[in-house]
Write an enzyme that holds these catalytic residues in place. Structure first.
Site, short mmCIF file in Angstrom:
data_model
loop_
_atom_site.label_atom_id
_atom_site.label_comp_id
_atom_site.label_asym_id
_atom_site.label_seq_id
_atom_site.Cartn_x
_atom_site.Cartn_y
_atom_site.Cartn_z
N HIS A 59 34.72 43.72 42.51
CA HIS A 59 35.26 43.43 41.04
C HIS A 59 34.94 42.82 40.75
O HIS A 59 34.41 42.00 40.68
CB HIS A 59 36.98 43.26 40.43
CG HIS A 59 37.97 44.68 41.33
ND1 HIS A 59 39.28 44.33 40.73
CD2 HIS A 59 37.71 45.27 42.61
CE1 HIS A 59 40.19 45.25 41.69
NE2 HIS A 59 39.17 46.31 42.10
N GLU A 61 35.22 41.06 38.02
CA GLU A 61 34.96 39.41 37.43
C GLU A 61 35.00 38.66 38.84
O GLU A 61 34.70 37.38 38.53
CB GLU A 61 36.62 39.22 37.69
CG GLU A 61 37.19 39.58 35.63
CD GLU A 61 37.29 41.36 36.62
OE1 GLU A 61 37.44 41.93 37.15
OE2 GLU A 61 38.57 41.87 35.43
N CYS A 89 42.78 42.09 37.00
CA CYS A 89 44.75 42.50 38.19
C CYS A 89 44.54 41.66 38.87
O CYS A 89 43.80 40.02 38.81
CB CYS A 89 43.54 43.88 39.37
SG CYS A 89 42.14 42.89 40.51
N CYS A 92 41.54 39.54 40.75
CA CYS A 92 40.86 38.69 39.67
C CYS A 92 41.49 37.41 38.91
O CYS A 92 40.52 37.11 39.15
CB CYS A 92 39.85 39.63 38.36
SG CYS A 92 39.01 41.32 39.10
N1 LIG Z 1 39.60 43.60 35.98
C1 LIG Z 1 39.24 44.92 37.20
N2 LIG Z 1 39.45 46.26 37.28
C2 LIG Z 1 40.13 46.98 37.96
N3 LIG Z 1 40.43 47.73 38.40
C3 LIG Z 1 39.68 48.32 39.75
N4 LIG Z 1 38.20 47.74 39.18
C4 LIG Z 1 38.16 46.19 38.87
C5 LIG Z 1 37.42 45.38 37.84
O1 LIG Z 1 36.42 45.53 38.23
N5 LIG Z 1 38.31 45.03 37.48
#
Ligand SMILES: Nc1nc2[nH]cnc2c(=O)[nH]1
Length: 161
Positions: A59, A61, A89, A92
């Protein structure tokens, strides 16, 4: 720094994260971008790389946190601020907690992500306890369950984190 300057800086880094997210779509990645700013003003970027790297944890973050930690040469990013194009999420958020990030700013929220087809809001429901069927987690307490922790406590050269 005055409060007005502080909020100008925040707006700038948030805009940078959103631009990274938008640009990442054309590059074949998910629509997420993030920026880590260290207490001494160093800036590290991340974009979502899940599909490009076949890495479900990549992700934006997490990528920004990994990039910052690798560049600084320290797993502890205490005092750093995370700016992200979308509400982090649970993965993260956990990565930010482990990195000792001091504060998080985000632009879009989990409902915007859901409208675009992402499961962030559903995973929040899981952690809130309302969707246990998504992934049962069970414990089996075997005789050696705590042996790794005993080894850790007795290892004098351990690096705590
Ligand atoms: N905040 C966030 N939500 C996600 N949902 C799927 N991928 C991501 C991501 O990279 N960051």
């Amino acid at each position: 720094m005055t409060m007005a300057q502080d909020s100008d800086q925040s707006a700038r880094y948030l805009k940078q994260a959103v631009e990274l997210a938008t640009g990442n779509v054309g590059d074949g990645g998910g629509p997420f971008g993030a920026v880590v700013v260290t207490p001494d003003g160093r800036v590290y970027e991340g974009v979502n790389r899940v599909t490009r790297d076949n890495d479900p944890t990549a992700h934006a973050e997490v990528v920004a946190i990994r990039t910052a930690a690798a560049a600084i040469g320290n797993f502890d990013l205490a005092g750093s601020v995370l700016y992200t194009s979308c509400e982090p999420c649970p993965l993260c958020l956990s990565a930010a907690l482990w990195a000792r990030i001091v504060r998080v700013h985000f632009a879009a929220d989990r409902h915007g992500a859901a409208a675009a087809g992402f499961d962030d809001a559903m995973f929040y429901e899981y952690f809130e306890g309302s969707r246990p069927e998504l992934m049962p987690v069970t414990r089996s307490d075997i005789p050696t369950s705590n042996a790794p922790f005993e080894a850790w406590r007795h290892f004098v050269d351990r690096v705590e984190y």
